[in-house]
Enzyme design. Structure first.
Site, PDB file in Angstrom:
ATOM      1  N   ASN A  10      30.309 218.566  36.255  1.00  0.00           N
ATOM      2  CA  ASN A  10      31.290 219.643  36.082  1.00  0.00           C
ATOM      3  C   ASN A  10      31.589 219.769  34.583  1.00  0.00           C
ATOM      4  O   ASN A  10      32.356 218.978  34.041  1.00  0.00           O
ATOM      5  CB  ASN A  10      32.556 219.295  36.889  1.00  0.00           C
ATOM      6  CG  ASN A  10      33.656 220.328  36.711  1.00  0.00           C
ATOM      7  OD1 ASN A  10      33.428 221.415  36.187  1.00  0.00           O
ATOM      8  ND2 ASN A  10      34.862 219.985  37.160  1.00  0.00           N
ATOM      9  N   LYS A  12      33.217 221.970  33.099  1.00  0.00           N
ATOM     10  CA  LYS A  12      34.522 222.604  32.823  1.00  0.00           C
ATOM     11  C   LYS A  12      34.356 223.680  31.750  1.00  0.00           C
ATOM     12  O   LYS A  12      33.362 224.395  31.775  1.00  0.00           O
ATOM     13  CB  LYS A  12      35.563 221.535  32.455  1.00  0.00           C
ATOM     14  CG  LYS A  12      35.614 220.430  33.522  1.00  0.00           C
ATOM     15  CD  LYS A  12      36.785 219.510  33.401  1.00  0.00           C
ATOM     16  CE  LYS A  12      36.742 218.480  34.523  1.00  0.00           C
ATOM     17  NZ  LYS A  12      37.868 217.572  34.497  1.00  0.00           N
ATOM     18  N   HIS A  95      39.377 222.713  42.870  1.00  0.00           N
ATOM     19  CA  HIS A  95      39.490 221.633  41.882  1.00  0.00           C
ATOM     20  C   HIS A  95      40.952 221.507  41.453  1.00  0.00           C
ATOM     21  O   HIS A  95      41.672 222.508  41.371  1.00  0.00           O
ATOM     22  CB  HIS A  95      38.597 221.937  40.670  1.00  0.00           C
ATOM     23  CG  HIS A  95      38.485 220.775  39.738  1.00  0.00           C
ATOM     24  ND1 HIS A  95      39.457 220.492  38.811  1.00  0.00           N
ATOM     25  CD2 HIS A  95      37.542 219.810  39.621  1.00  0.00           C
ATOM     26  CE1 HIS A  95      39.102 219.386  38.167  1.00  0.00           C
ATOM     27  NE2 HIS A  95      37.944 218.963  38.628  1.00  0.00           N
ATOM     28  N   GLU A  97      42.314 221.188  38.703  1.00  0.00           N
ATOM     29  CA  GLU A  97      42.723 222.010  37.551  1.00  0.00           C
ATOM     30  C   GLU A  97      42.941 223.466  37.966  1.00  0.00           C
ATOM     31  O   GLU A  97      43.765 224.163  37.388  1.00  0.00           O
ATOM     32  CB  GLU A  97      41.668 221.884  36.431  1.00  0.00           C
ATOM     33  CG  GLU A  97      41.775 220.515  35.763  1.00  0.00           C
ATOM     34  CD  GLU A  97      40.479 219.981  35.170  1.00  0.00           C
ATOM     35  OE1 GLU A  97      39.529 220.763  34.988  1.00  0.00           O
ATOM     36  OE2 GLU A  97      40.419 218.762  34.907  1.00  0.00           O
ATOM     37  N   GLU A 173      39.126 213.363  44.575  1.00  0.00           N
ATOM     38  CA  GLU A 173      39.452 213.250  43.155  1.00  0.00           C
ATOM     39  C   GLU A 173      40.927 212.930  42.983  1.00  0.00           C
ATOM     40  O   GLU A 173      41.770 213.831  42.999  1.00  0.00           O
ATOM     41  CB  GLU A 173      39.149 214.581  42.457  1.00  0.00           C
ATOM     42  CG  GLU A 173      37.694 214.953  42.507  1.00  0.00           C
ATOM     43  CD  GLU A 173      37.289 215.711  41.255  1.00  0.00           C
ATOM     44  OE1 GLU A 173      36.419 215.208  40.545  1.00  0.00           O
ATOM     45  OE2 GLU A 173      37.876 216.757  40.987  1.00  0.00           O
ATOM     46  N   GLY A 179      40.417 212.441  33.770  1.00  0.00           N
ATOM     47  CA  GLY A 179      40.602 212.602  32.332  1.00  0.00           C
ATOM     48  C   GLY A 179      41.733 211.758  31.762  1.00  0.00           C
ATOM     49  O   GLY A 179      42.207 212.003  30.653  1.00  0.00           O
ATOM     50  N   SER A 219      37.100 210.348  36.038  1.00  0.00           N
ATOM     51  CA  SER A 219      36.801 209.436  34.923  1.00  0.00           C
ATOM     52  C   SER A 219      35.644 208.490  35.223  1.00  0.00           C
ATOM     53  O   SER A 219      35.718 207.310  34.919  1.00  0.00           O
ATOM     54  CB  SER A 219      38.040 208.614  34.559  1.00  0.00           C
ATOM     55  OG  SER A 219      38.988 209.442  33.973  1.00  0.00           O
TER      56      SER A 219
HETATM   57  P1  PGA Z   1      36.588 213.554  34.579  1.00  0.00           P
HETATM   58  O1  PGA Z   1      36.699 214.867  35.496  1.00  0.00           O
HETATM   59  O2  PGA Z   1      35.302 212.871  34.994  1.00  0.00           O
HETATM   60  O3  PGA Z   1      36.546 214.064  33.187  1.00  0.00           O
HETATM   61  O4  PGA Z   1      37.770 212.729  34.870  1.00  0.00           O
HETATM   62  C1  PGA Z   1      36.302 214.880  36.831  1.00  0.00           C
HETATM   63  C2  PGA Z   1      36.608 216.242  37.429  1.00  0.00           C
HETATM   64  O5  PGA Z   1      37.643 216.817  37.089  1.00  0.00           O
HETATM   65  O6  PGA Z   1      35.819 216.779  38.223  1.00  0.00           O
END
Ligand code: PGA
Length: 260
Positions: A10, A12, A95, A97, A173, A179, A219
């Site tokens: 991903n 982003k 997701h 976010e 998740e 993050g 992460s």
């Molecule tokens: P991250 O993000 O690996 O940077 O923590 C995972 C995600 O949001 O899919």
């Protein structure tokens, strides 16, 4: 594990230029082709989708989001049919976010999943709890987490038949681990995956729940207290949803190689 691990990159809102996106993809694809046994899905920003080749030899294309209508006066939106025509096979839906910054609720997520399934793409339904302390002192899932994930699954999958649900991937998740550098233990990831399967069995049946692909995301990296490979080999998850580490070609390649 039912299949080869599914690893979703991903990206982003990265990288910032077409040349950087093409370079990142090329560097990873060159190595990934040599490492048999993992399916890799690249989810770049929409504007870079056309730079990546359509599915070939274990490499697939996916999108980070979509709208629930296929065409019309919806300024700024991208439809599932456009994504299909652009060569995507997977679409991330819900997701954290999107839930946080765009106020996407379970009803909107449900419409998106239905729209994605209608054009025969695979939705990746993202679920997860906000706070780490939803696990109690003994590391047990307490009601808060169960309620959140249970509700996200029940509402997100409302009105979706078992035949359609077979094409859905679920990504666990824990929001507190995305993050942030905080680590979700293998035991906690395993418990959450078991809980997800329990809810799927309740909504559909045991066979579907056992076959469903449940991924871990948050992460993920190749080294440290918990590793990408550990979530698959120790915790028994079916794959990974990788954010930050998928933007670092060498690290992402290390992750892929560690899985096989
Ligand atoms: P991250 O993000 O690996 O940077 O923590 C995972 C995600 O949001 O899919």
């Amino acid at each position: 594990m039912n299949y080869n691990p599914l690893v979703i990159a991903n990206w982003k809102m990265n990288p910032l230029s077409a040349s950087a996106a093409a370079h990142l993809f090329r560097t990873i694809a060159k190595e990934a082709k040599r490492s048999e046994g993992a399916e890799i899905v690249f989810c770049p920003p929409f504007v870079w989708l056309h730079l990546l080749p359509k599915a070939k030899r274990g490499l697939f294309l996916g999108a980070q989001d979509c709208f629930w209508e296929n065409k019309g006066a919806y300024t700024g939106e991208i439809s599932p049919l456009m994504l299909k025509n652009a060569g995507c096979q997977y679409v991330l839906v819900g997701h954290s976010e999107r839930r946080k910054y765009f106020q996407e609720d379970d009803a909107a997520i449900n419409k998106k999943i239905k729209a994605v399934l209608k054009v025969r793409l695979r939705p990746v339904l993202c679920v997860g709890e906000e706070a780490r302390d939803a696990f109690n002192a003994e590391g047990k899932l307490i009601n808060e987490l169960s309620l959140i994930i249970g509700e996200q699954l029940e509402k997100g999958l409302a009105g979706i038949s078992a035949a359609q649900a077979r094409n859905i991937v679920v990504a666990y998740e824990p929001v507190w681990a995305i993050g942030t550098g905080a680590e979700c233990s293998y035991t906690d990831a395993m418990k959450a995956a078991l809980y997800i399967r329990k809810v799927l069995a309740k909504i559909y049946d045991r066979a579907l729940a056992e076959k469903a692909r449940v991924l871990y995301g948050g992460s993920v990296d190749s080294a440290g207290q918990t590793t990408a490979a550990g979530y698959i080999k120790e915790a028994g998850l079916d794959g990974l949803l990788v954010g930050g580490s998928s933007l670092d070609a060498s690290e992402f390649i290390r992750i892929i190689k560690s899985l096989t």
